[in-house]
Write a protein that holds these residues in place. Structure first.
Motif, short mmCIF file in Angstrom:
data_model
loop_
_atom_site.label_atom_id
_atom_site.label_comp_id
_atom_site.label_asym_id
_atom_site.label_seq_id
_atom_site.Cartn_x
_atom_site.Cartn_y
_atom_site.Cartn_z
N GLY A 174 -5.53 3.33 -1.38
CA GLY A 174 -6.92 3.39 -0.97
C GLY A 174 -7.45 4.79 -1.25
N ASP A 209 0.81 -1.21 0.00
CA ASP A 209 0.00 0.00 0.00
C ASP A 209 0.86 1.28 0.00
OD1 ASP A 209 -3.16 0.58 1.32
OD2 ASP A 209 -1.71 2.18 0.98
N PRO A 245 -7.51 -0.89 -4.55
CA PRO A 245 -7.61 -2.26 -4.04
C PRO A 245 -8.66 -3.03 -4.86
CG PRO A 245 -7.80 -0.65 -2.26
CD PRO A 245 -7.85 0.11 -3.54
N ASP A 304 -11.44 -4.38 1.03
CA ASP A 304 -10.17 -3.77 1.43
C ASP A 304 -10.29 -2.29 1.75
OD1 ASP A 304 -9.01 -6.20 1.01
OD2 ASP A 304 -8.33 -5.73 -1.02
N ASN A 324 -11.98 -1.10 4.11
CA ASN A 324 -12.05 -0.98 5.57
C ASN A 324 -13.09 0.04 6.04
OD1 ASN A 324 -9.92 -2.71 5.39
ND2 ASN A 324 -8.37 -1.21 5.93
C1 LIG Z 1 -7.22 -2.19 5.34
O1 LIG Z 1 -6.80 -2.80 6.53
C2 LIG Z 1 -5.75 -3.77 6.36
C3 LIG Z 1 -5.50 -4.46 7.69
O2 LIG Z 1 -5.62 -3.55 8.74
C4 LIG Z 1 -4.51 -3.03 5.83
O3 LIG Z 1 -3.48 -3.95 5.61
C5 LIG Z 1 -4.87 -2.36 4.52
O4 LIG Z 1 -3.80 -1.60 4.04
C6 LIG Z 1 -6.08 -1.44 4.66
N1 LIG Z 1 -6.49 -1.00 3.35
C7 LIG Z 1 -6.79 0.27 3.07
C8 LIG Z 1 -7.17 0.55 1.68
O5 LIG Z 1 -6.75 1.17 3.89
#
Ligand SMILES: *[C@@H]1O[C@H](CO)[C@@H](O)[C@H](O)[C@H]1NC(C)=O
Ligand SMILES: *[C@@H]1O[C@H](CO)[C@@H](O)[C@H](O)[C@H]1NC(C)=O
Ligand SMILES: *[C@@H]1O[C@H](CO)[C@@H](O)[C@H](O)[C@H]1NC(C)=O
Ligand SMILES: *[C@@H]1O[C@H](CO)[C@@H](O)[C@H](O)[C@H]1NC(C)=O
Ligand SMILES: *[C@@H]1O[C@H](CO)[C@@H](O)[C@H](O)[C@H]1NC(C)=O
Length: 449
Positions: free
Chosen positions: A104, A72, A127, A132, A134
């Motif tokens: 994200g 990310d 994503p 994903d 969240n």
């Molecule tokens: C969502 O949460 C996961 C685990 O906490 C993390 O690895 C991931 O980067 C997050 N994704 C976004 C798009 O924020």
């Protein structure tokens, strides 16, 4: 949260370079130092420009972006944006050709200190699964707002990874709960914006939205999503003015270009569209809103296999107007509903009740619109009983059936005139006061904006 001193490093280096050059030049001109002062200043100024002290360049790789499409990079892009946006000198963010940045939802907020250019030579990718996200704000993915003099370019790609969002849409499967999918890239309150040489693919919902912007120039943009993808308007223009979209291609599941809300002075030039739902003004007037759309000019478009061609759609019960709209030099291939004004637009499962208010649609012209039609009714003017359409104008319109059928026109409360060859023949009302309106409103009202 911005790092105000982020650009001081590069400024120091540039200043150092300038001082060294200054010393060299001073020594070489010691005798006539005073008389040479002016030319000296000019030389130094020119050199400092050549050495690029006027721009801050931020390569995301240098700030920790992995760029492998798996890890990310959201935080890196946010940080780099904040550096660029707070820079006192013009800045350029670079996503290099080899970087594939997974991010994200990001808010790229202004106002910024100076002009910012985002050069995407590699890719920005979302994503792949809605899970994903969240639970973060799912209205927007890449959200640029309150920025003046922003340029986004670079011959790279923005990939919304929309497939899983579409699969879960209630439009695709009525068993699914209806919930929002994000607009891939949103520009809100961005003035003097340039978007060019970019590819946007598979945006989750709308692909590129321009809302409440003044001064937008979009060129050489390619927007690709599958014909069956839900609500994936290509280029969405809302409450914006002074917008020019040119030399672009849109293949998508909804409108190629949609112009809504209080938008004006919109020019569309040389656009290829299809699959998709054509070039639309509207929908307008939903839930009784007041919308005013005026001075729209579409010149040069190629529409193929689209569900509509050139369309104005309004809900009953709205107020405001659509006026001074000119569509010209449009070639159609197997298009359903090539020319359509629908003031009874109703995008709900229940039948919409008839209302006594309507958006006033007038001075709309279609000039040199030719090609083949997939449906029988090539021209549909379904105007309001309350406020009929006025000043409709058809000139050199030739729409023939793609399947040896006879193409027809439909008119309901539509007043207008025509000249040149018009096929299928125009069906404007010619009774009572209608003739008056026909004569009064003609092409002279409509100028190229
Ligand atoms: C969502 O949460 C996961 C685990 O906490 C993390 O690895 C991931 O980067 C997050 N994704 C976004 C798009 O924020
Ligand atoms: C459009 O502009 C009109 C007149 O200024 C205003 O009344 C209306 O609320 C605006 N509509 C929208 C959707 O912003
Ligand atoms: C023309 O459009 C119709 C309706 O969208 C479609 O069913 C048909 O396959 C198209 N024909 C061609 C030759 O593409
Ligand atoms: C609304 O008006 C149209 C045109 O006058 C008419 O055909 C239609 O039946 C009406 N619909 C309802 C629900 O009253
Ligand atoms: C029709 O035109 C005449 C002369 O231009 C004008 O006096 C009259 O008011 C018009 N009628 C309507 C219903 O607009």
């Amino acid at each position: 949260m911005r790092k105000a001193s982020s650009d001081s490093g590069s400024e120091y280096i540039a200043t150092g370079v300038v001082i060294i050059i200054y010393s060299v030049l001073l020594l070489s001109s010691s005798v006539n130092a005073v008389s040479n002062y002016n030319s000296l200043v000019q030389k130094i100024w020119g050199l400092s420009k050549i050495f690029g002290s006027r721009a801050l360049v931020l390569n995301v790789k240098d700030y920790g972006a992995v760029g492998d499409g798996v890890q990310d990079d959201t935080q890196v892009l946010e940080d780099v944006w904040n550096m660029a946006c707070s820079s006192k000198v013009e800045s350029r963010i670079i996503i290099p050709v080899t970087s594939y940045c997974l991010v994200g939802p990001i808010s790229f907020g202004g106002p910024c200190h100076s002009k910012v250019t985002l050069t995407i030579s590699g890719a920005i990718v979302a994503p792949s699964s809605p899970d994903d996200w969240n639970g973060s704000n799912t209205q927007k993915w890449l959200y640029f707002h309150n920025v003046d003099r922003l340029t986004v370019e670079g011959r790279g790609m923005i990939d919304g990874m929309g497939h899983e969002w579409w699969a879960r849409s209630c439009k695709i499967n009525p068993e699914n709960p209806c919930r929002h999918a994000p607009t891939a890239i949103t520009f809100h309150r961005c003035n003097n914006l340039v978007v060019k040489n970019l590819l946007i693919v598979n945006g989750q919902k709308m692909q590129a939205a321009f809302t409440t912007c003044d001064g937008v120039k979009v060129s050489h943009l390619s927007v690709f999503a599958p014909g069956g993808s839900p609500n994936t308007d290509g280029i969405h223009i809302s409450a914006s003015t002074n917008v020019r979209v040119e030399d672009s291609t849109v293949r998508t599941g909804d409108d190629c270009i949609s112009i809504v809300s209080n938008s004006s002075k919109v020019q569309v030039r040389r656009i290829a569209c299809g699959p998709g739902h054509g070039i639309s003004i509207g929908s307008l007037g939903k839930s009784g809103t007041c919308d005013q759309v005026y001075d729209v000019s579409v010149r040069g478009a190629f529409l193929s296999n689209t569900e509509n061609g050139l369309r104005i759609k309004t809900w009953q019960g709205g107020s405001g107007f659509v006026r001074n709209v000119k569509f010209e030099d449009v070639w159609m291939e197997n298009v359903s509903n090539p020319i359509i004004i629908d003031q009874y637009y109703c995008d709900s499962k229940k039948q919409c009740p008839n209302k006594t208010e309507a958006i006033n649609v007038h001075d709309i012209s279609f000039v040199n619109v030719k090609g083949t039609v997939a449906t029988k009714e090539a021209i549909i003017f379904a105007c309001s009983d309350v406020i009929p359409c006025e000043g409709l104008y058809l000139e050199d319109v030739e729409l023939v059936s793609a399947s040896d059928d006879i193409a027809t026109s439909f008119c309901w409360d539509a007043l207008g005139s025509s000249s040149g060859t018009v096929y299928p023949p125009a069906c404007f009302s010619t009774s009572g006061s209608l003739i008056n309106e026909t004569i009064l409103s003609n092409i002279s009202h409509i100028q190229d904006v």
